[in-house]
Scaffold this motif. Structure first.
Motif, PDB file in Angstrom:
ATOM      1  N   GLY A   1       0.811  -1.217   0.000  1.00 38.16           N
ATOM      2  CA  GLY A   1       0.000   0.000   0.000  1.00 38.16           C
ATOM      3  C   GLY A   1       0.840   1.261   0.000  1.00 38.16           C
ATOM      4  O   GLY A   1       1.956   1.295  -0.520  1.00 38.16           O
ATOM      5  N   ASP A   2       0.287   2.310   0.603  1.00 42.46           N
ATOM      6  CA  ASP A   2       0.979   3.593   0.659  1.00 42.46           C
ATOM      7  C   ASP A   2       1.724   3.729   1.986  1.00 42.46           C
ATOM      8  O   ASP A   2       2.021   2.731   2.647  1.00 42.46           O
ATOM      9  CB  ASP A   2      -0.013   4.743   0.436  1.00 42.46           C
ATOM     10  N   SER A   3       1.998   4.945   2.416  1.00 40.97           N
ATOM     11  CA  SER A   3       2.787   5.152   3.634  1.00 40.97           C
ATOM     12  C   SER A   3       2.086   4.636   4.886  1.00 40.97           C
ATOM     13  O   SER A   3       2.726   4.454   5.923  1.00 40.97           O
ATOM     14  CB  SER A   3       3.110   6.640   3.811  1.00 40.97           C
ATOM     15  N   HIS A   4       0.787   4.379   4.814  1.00 41.56           N
ATOM     16  CA  HIS A   4       0.058   3.862   5.973  1.00 41.56           C
ATOM     17  C   HIS A   4       0.358   2.388   6.241  1.00 41.56           C
ATOM     18  O   HIS A   4      -0.081   1.852   7.259  1.00 41.56           O
ATOM     19  CB  HIS A   4      -1.440   4.082   5.794  1.00 41.56           C
ATOM     20  N   THR A   5       1.116   1.766   5.351  1.00 45.88           N
ATOM     21  CA  THR A   5       1.456   0.358   5.581  1.00 45.88           C
ATOM     22  C   THR A   5       2.801   0.187   6.287  1.00 45.88           C
ATOM     23  O   THR A   5       3.145  -0.911   6.705  1.00 45.88           O
ATOM     24  CB  THR A   5       1.547  -0.405   4.246  1.00 45.88           C
ATOM     25  N   VAL A   6       3.578   1.260   6.408  1.00 43.17           N
ATOM     26  CA  VAL A   6       4.960   1.131   6.884  1.00 43.17           C
ATOM     27  C   VAL A   6       5.018   0.581   8.305  1.00 43.17           C
ATOM     28  O   VAL A   6       5.678  -0.434   8.579  1.00 43.17           O
ATOM     29  CB  VAL A   6       5.700   2.481   6.799  1.00 43.17           C
ATOM     30  N   GLU A   7       4.331   1.243   9.226  1.00 43.28           N
ATOM     31  CA  GLU A   7       4.337   0.790  10.618  1.00 43.28           C
ATOM     32  C   GLU A   7       3.571  -0.520  10.762  1.00 43.28           C
ATOM     33  O   GLU A   7       3.939  -1.378  11.577  1.00 43.28           O
ATOM     34  CB  GLU A   7       3.740   1.862  11.533  1.00 43.28           C
ATOM     35  N   LEU A   8       2.520  -0.686   9.966  1.00 42.03           N
ATOM     36  CA  LEU A   8       1.749  -1.925  10.004  1.00 42.03           C
ATOM     37  C   LEU A   8       2.619  -3.115   9.602  1.00 42.03           C
ATOM     38  O   LEU A   8       2.563  -4.183  10.223  1.00 42.03           O
ATOM     39  CB  LEU A   8       0.534  -1.807   9.081  1.00 42.03           C
TER      40      LEU A   8
ATOM     41  N   TYR B   1      -4.430   1.469   2.544  1.00 37.41           N
ATOM     42  CA  TYR B   1      -4.252   2.791   1.935  1.00 37.41           C
ATOM     43  C   TYR B   1      -4.876   3.856   2.834  1.00 37.41           C
ATOM     44  O   TYR B   1      -5.826   3.574   3.583  1.00 37.41           O
ATOM     45  CB  TYR B   1      -4.961   2.878   0.586  1.00 37.41           C
ATOM     46  N   ARG B   2      -4.394   5.079   2.699  1.00 33.03           N
ATOM     47  CA  ARG B   2      -5.123   6.220   3.248  1.00 33.03           C
ATOM     48  C   ARG B   2      -6.162   6.601   2.190  1.00 33.03           C
ATOM     49  O   ARG B   2      -6.049   7.592   1.484  1.00 33.03           O
ATOM     50  CB  ARG B   2      -4.180   7.392   3.544  1.00 33.03           C
ATOM     51  N   ILE B   3      -7.185   5.787   2.126  1.00 33.14           N
ATOM     52  CA  ILE B   3      -8.103   5.835   1.004  1.00 33.14           C
ATOM     53  C   ILE B   3      -8.913   7.127   0.956  1.00 33.14           C
ATOM     54  O   ILE B   3      -9.230   7.635  -0.133  1.00 33.14           O
ATOM     55  CB  ILE B   3      -9.046   4.596   1.013  1.00 33.14           C
TER      56      ILE B   3
ATOM     57  N   VAL C   1      -6.420 -12.319   1.057  1.00 32.95           N
ATOM     58  CA  VAL C   1      -6.317 -10.861   1.141  1.00 32.95           C
ATOM     59  C   VAL C   1      -6.987 -10.353   2.412  1.00 32.95           C
ATOM     60  O   VAL C   1      -8.129 -10.713   2.710  1.00 32.95           O
ATOM     61  CB  VAL C   1      -6.960 -10.190  -0.090  1.00 32.95           C
ATOM     62  N   ILE C   2      -6.266  -9.525   3.139  1.00 34.70           N
ATOM     63  CA  ILE C   2      -6.810  -8.864   4.322  1.00 34.70           C
ATOM     64  C   ILE C   2      -6.698  -7.362   4.094  1.00 34.70           C
ATOM     65  O   ILE C   2      -5.598  -6.837   3.891  1.00 34.70           O
ATOM     66  CB  ILE C   2      -6.059  -9.268   5.605  1.00 34.70           C
ATOM     67  N   LEU C   3      -7.822  -6.706   4.093  1.00 31.28           N
ATOM     68  CA  LEU C   3      -7.852  -5.258   3.886  1.00 31.28           C
ATOM     69  C   LEU C   3      -7.902  -4.556   5.238  1.00 31.28           C
ATOM     70  O   LEU C   3      -8.829  -4.760   6.018  1.00 31.28           O
ATOM     71  CB  LEU C   3      -9.069  -4.852   3.055  1.00 31.28           C
ATOM     72  N   VAL C   4      -6.898  -3.725   5.513  1.00 32.27           N
ATOM     73  CA  VAL C   4      -6.902  -2.883   6.706  1.00 32.27           C
ATOM     74  C   VAL C   4      -7.418  -1.513   6.295  1.00 32.27           C
ATOM     75  O   VAL C   4      -6.778  -0.811   5.499  1.00 32.27           O
ATOM     76  CB  VAL C   4      -5.502  -2.767   7.333  1.00 32.27           C
ATOM     77  N   MET C   5      -8.583  -1.165   6.783  1.00 24.22           N
ATOM     78  CA  MET C   5      -9.175   0.127   6.449  1.00 24.22           C
ATOM     79  C   MET C   5      -8.327   1.256   7.037  1.00 24.22           C
ATOM     80  O   MET C   5      -7.496   1.039   7.917  1.00 24.22           O
ATOM     81  CB  MET C   5     -10.607   0.211   6.988  1.00 24.22           C
ATOM     82  N   GLN C   6      -8.551   2.444   6.554  1.00 25.81           N
ATOM     83  CA  GLN C   6      -7.786   3.595   7.047  1.00 25.81           C
ATOM     84  C   GLN C   6      -8.117   3.863   8.508  1.00 25.81           C
ATOM     85  O   GLN C   6      -9.285   3.876   8.911  1.00 25.81           O
ATOM     86  CB  GLN C   6      -8.097   4.832   6.216  1.00 25.81           C
ATOM     87  N   ALA C   7      -7.075   4.109   9.303  1.00 27.85           N
ATOM     88  CA  ALA C   7      -7.281   4.493  10.702  1.00 27.85           C
ATOM     89  C   ALA C   7      -7.862   5.895  10.757  1.00 27.85           C
ATOM     90  O   ALA C   7      -7.610   6.722   9.871  1.00 27.85           O
ATOM     91  CB  ALA C   7      -5.960   4.444  11.457  1.00 27.85           C
TER      92      ALA C   7
ATOM     93  N   ASP D   1      -2.180  11.218  11.112  1.00 28.53           N
ATOM     94  CA  ASP D   1      -2.910  10.174  10.381  1.00 28.53           C
ATOM     95  C   ASP D   1      -2.176   8.841  10.315  1.00 28.53           C
ATOM     96  O   ASP D   1      -2.800   7.817  10.090  1.00 28.53           O
ATOM     97  CB  ASP D   1      -3.228  10.649   8.946  1.00 28.53           C
ATOM     98  N   HIS D   2      -0.847   8.846  10.520  1.00 31.25           N
ATOM     99  CA  HIS D   2      -0.092   7.591  10.489  1.00 31.25           C
ATOM    100  C   HIS D   2      -0.063   6.952  11.879  1.00 31.25           C
ATOM    101  O   HIS D   2       0.260   7.609  12.866  1.00 31.25           O
ATOM    102  CB  HIS D   2       1.352   7.824  10.038  1.00 31.25           C
ATOM    103  N   MET D   3      -0.379   5.668  11.915  1.00 31.64           N
ATOM    104  CA  MET D   3      -0.297   4.952  13.180  1.00 31.64           C
ATOM    105  C   MET D   3       1.147   4.851  13.663  1.00 31.64           C
ATOM    106  O   MET D   3       2.070   4.716  12.858  1.00 31.64           O
ATOM    107  CB  MET D   3      -0.883   3.545  13.042  1.00 31.64           C
ATOM    108  N   SER D   4       1.316   4.918  14.969  1.00 26.80           N
ATOM    109  CA  SER D   4       2.620   4.641  15.567  1.00 26.80           C
ATOM    110  C   SER D   4       2.847   3.129  15.577  1.00 26.80           C
ATOM    111  O   SER D   4       1.948   2.346  15.228  1.00 26.80           O
ATOM    112  CB  SER D   4       2.662   5.181  16.994  1.00 26.80           C
ATOM    113  N   ILE D   5       4.016   2.724  16.006  1.00 22.41           N
ATOM    114  CA  ILE D   5       4.271   1.288  16.161  1.00 22.41           C
ATOM    115  C   ILE D   5       3.268   0.683  17.140  1.00 22.41           C
ATOM    116  O   ILE D   5       2.731  -0.411  16.904  1.00 22.41           O
ATOM    117  CB  ILE D   5       5.710   1.045  16.663  1.00 22.41           C
ATOM    118  N   ALA D   6       2.966   1.412  18.222  1.00 21.88           N
ATOM    119  CA  ALA D   6       2.014   0.891  19.209  1.00 21.88           C
ATOM    120  C   ALA D   6       0.620   0.758  18.612  1.00 21.88           C
ATOM    121  O   ALA D   6      -0.066  -0.263  18.812  1.00 21.88           O
ATOM    122  CB  ALA D   6       1.985   1.808  20.428  1.00 21.88           C
ATOM    123  N   GLY D   7       0.163   1.789  17.880  1.00 22.84           N
ATOM    124  CA  GLY D   7      -1.152   1.714  17.250  1.00 22.84           C
ATOM    125  C   GLY D   7      -1.202   0.626  16.199  1.00 22.84           C
ATOM    126  O   GLY D   7      -2.189  -0.125  16.105  1.00 22.84           O
ATOM    127  N   ALA D   8      -0.139   0.514  15.418  1.00 23.16           N
ATOM    128  CA  ALA D   8      -0.088  -0.520  14.390  1.00 23.16           C
ATOM    129  C   ALA D   8      -0.073  -1.918  14.999  1.00 23.16           C
ATOM    130  O   ALA D   8      -0.607  -2.863  14.412  1.00 23.16           O
ATOM    131  CB  ALA D   8       1.143  -0.311  13.507  1.00 23.16           C
TER     132      ALA D   8
END
Length: 635
Positions: free
Chosen positions: A418-425, A486-488, A533-539, A615-622
């Motif tokens: 995905g986009d940058s929202h997948t990095v910590e995840l 994604y940050r859809i 496939v597992i879709l993680v919706m935007q936080a 908007d980006h989750m931290s390691i803890a949130g992820a």
């Protein structure tokens, strides 16, 4: 040099659109071209002075730089000084550290290099940088440093040869800017080599005026004024700049310089008392407006209203009158401030903010002083992935599937895409999977909207990367599970930062539909080719970066509200309304269910931050989300 009132009028035509553009008024969507007007004027005036001094054999670099110091440093120093208390009380440590770095860069006349390395001039985050506008001063100072030396070295070859050499350099700079906006747009905007042609256009105008004078021509001077106004009202932040698109602005100023004799209608208009008055205070007005706007935006949790920004625009003009009268004018009076005094004072004007900036940078934005112990403790948990710099692809740092990072040991079975929202995840999920000896492939591309099977203007690198990555994932038999995120909402409608609490709507309905279908195509392509496939919706997005939320709150119980659930549900309504289109075989993990209660979506719970920005989750949130993903993998 003979005074030309219409040149001060041109300064007014430059500064007012810049201020109103930075204030956010859409009518002045191209107001940023006012800086280009300033560049041409500067090139003209400085070259006129230099030619006159060189031909009279009285040119001195020391005298030249002393005059520049009188003009530039006193008000600049005072504005930086005035920013300090507001920065202390309003900024969070990361902003204070950035501000400290800008104090250093401004003092060294290198702020254009700093802001080039930090952000896009038109990005919402740039609006909160109090000294962002000094990039143009840096460009001018770099020109002031080099151009007199250039003239001294080349004048022996004759005026005509120097003129044509300047013309050649100007064309080379224009060609470079035309290449750079396609290949390195941020550098193109900020750096002197791609701006030099604008200053040199003013220099060439000085040669022409000095040789043949000002030729009265109402038609050409009117065309010049019309060209400038056209760019102010019809250009916008999407216009490639500088480039050939800057020619109407630059040529427009040149036409006024060359043909707006004082008897022309344009010169009479620009020479009216009010317009000339604004031109006289234009330098001070330019310096004051950006700090006022930036601190107002930092202080407000919501985007300041147009009325408020208009008031601040007027305040910047009021402050400009005062600083012009009590700082600029006295320092330019040699009877009040001698050359010796300027040479003694100038280093102080530069060394003091430089020293403060160095201290602020060394102390990490005075974190220990700006936050309480509880606030610092919570902020310490707002951390991003240690792999973000090395493993997250972007337009600037492009790498494909084969070079993507893999975590940790074991058999490669899982990918996160995905986009940058997948990095910590990706990192958090890899940590959760480590005990099972499943290795994970991390595939993320910055600011990359869903674009599988299509090409979207402005996202060509993203589209190419997406198509390649999806194709390779499909062919990789060992990868059984693909987690997509994604940050859809930003992809569909734009970022919320510049409009909050109003919901952004930056795309047309056909564009939204095109992106949504590409989003579905990503999921279906993987699903139909046998991937789990597992879709993680935007936080949920926060109303402002977590660091500011922490500073505004005493953080006594460890919980920190990020946004009302009502706002987030409204923001996410389009996605929720179409979620039924997702194939039933695809598992969905929705962070909203994990981060929100009935009324609030939390930025932190139990003393742990779920985000590291807005908007980006931290390691803890992820990690909270990753645990749910692992459960879905086991279903």
């Amino acid at each position: 040099m003979k005074y030309r009132a219409e040149i001060d009028g041109l300064r007014a035509l430059a500064v007012v659109p810049v201020i109103l553009f930075h204030a956010g008024f859409d009518l002045f969507s191209g107001g940023f071209v006012g800086v280009d007007v300033f560049f041409v004027i500067s090139g003209y005036l400085i070259t006129t002075i230099l030619i006159s001094d060189i031909e009279k054999n009285k040119f001195s670099l020391i005298n030249f730089y002393e005059r520049r110091a009188r003009r530039i440093l006193p008000v600049l120093f005072f504005v930086m000084l005035a920013c300090l208390p507001f920065a202390w009380f309003l900024m969070v440590p990361s902003q204070m550290e950035d501000f400290s770095q800008s104090l250093i860069a401004v003092s060294l006349f290198a702020s254009n290099f700093l802001f080039w390395s930090e952000s896009d001039y038109f990005a919402p985050a740039a609006e909160e940088k109090p000294l962002l506008h000094t990039w143009s001063l840096a460009v001018e100072e770099q020109y002031y440093f080099l151009f007199p030396i250039f003239l001294l070295l080349t004048w022996r070859y004759g005026r005509n040869r120097v003129f044509w050499l300047i013309a050649f350099l100007s064309l080379a700079s224009l060609a470079l800017s035309e290449w750079s906006w396609r290949n390195s747009p941020t550098a193109n905007f900020y750096l002197a080599p791609t701006r030099a042609w604008e200053l040199l256009a003013g220099s060439m105008s000085a040669f022409i005026v000095q040789k043949v004078g000002i030729n009265k021509n109402n038609t050409l001077s009117f065309i010049g004024l019309f060209a400038i106004l056209l760019t102010i009202f019809f250009y916008d932040k999407n216009t490639p700049f500088p480039s050939l698109y800057a020619l109407p602005t630059v040529v427009g100023v040149v036409l006024i310089i060359l043909f707006a004799d004082k008897h022309t209608a344009v010169a009479k208009l620009l020479s009216t008392r009010v317009i000339v008055g604004i031109g006289l205070i234009s330098y001070s007005a330019y310096l004051w407006h950006q700090p006022l706007f930036a601190f107002a935006r930092i202080h407000a949790q919501e985007s300041p209203s147009p009325t408020y920004m208009l008031i601040l625009s007027a305040v910047s003009m009021g402050l400009a009158v005062l600083s012009w009268k009590f700082i600029e004018t006295p320092f330019r009076d040699r009877a009040l401030v001698s050359k010796k005094m300027v040479l003694y004072i100038a280093p102080v004007f530069l060394f003091f903010p430089l020293s403060l900036g160095l201290v602020g940078h060394a102390k990490n934005g005075f974190e220990g002083s700006l936050l309480t112990a509880n606030q610092r403790s919570l902020l310490d948990t707002a951390i991003n992935s240690p792999k973000r710099d090395d493993c997250h692809a972007s337009k600037r740092d492009y790498f494909g599937y084969d070079d993507a990072c893999e975590y940790f040991e074991g058999e490669l079975k899982v990918a996160v895409f995905g986009d940058s929202h997948t990095v910590e995840l990706a990192y958090a999920l890899a940590k959760e999977l480590a005990p099972t000896q499943q290795r994970l492939k991390h595939l993320s591309f910055s600011n990359c909207i869903p674009s599988y099977g299509i090409l979207i203007d402005g996202y060509e690198d993203c589209s190419s990367w997406t198509n390649d990555a999806i194709g390779r994932l499909i062919d990789e038999d060992s990868i059984e599970t693909v987690v997509v995120s994604y940050r859809i909402n930003e992809a569909l409608f734009g970022g919320h930062e510049a409009t909050f609490p109003t919901l952004p709507s930056n795309r047309s309905k056909p564009e939204i539909e095109k992106i949504w279908q590409a989003y579905m195509d990503v999921l279906k392509a993987l699903d139909e080719n046998g991937k789990n496939v597992i879709l993680v919706m935007q936080a949920p997005e926060l109303k402002e970066p977590i660091e500011r939320l922490i500073k505004r709150d005493q953080v006594s119980n460890g919980d920190l509200s990020g946004i009302s659930k009502e706002w987030w549900l409204n923001r996410n309504q389009y996605v929720r309304s179409r979620i039924s289109e997702i194939p039933k075989s695809i598992a969905i993990v929705d962070p909203t269910r994990l981060f929100c209660d009935e009324t609030q979506c939390y930025a932190a719970k139990n003393g742990v931050a779920y985000y590291f920005d807005d908007d980006h989750m931290s390691i803890a949130g992820a990690t909270v989300v990753a645990k749910r993903v692992v459960e879905k993998m086991g279903d």
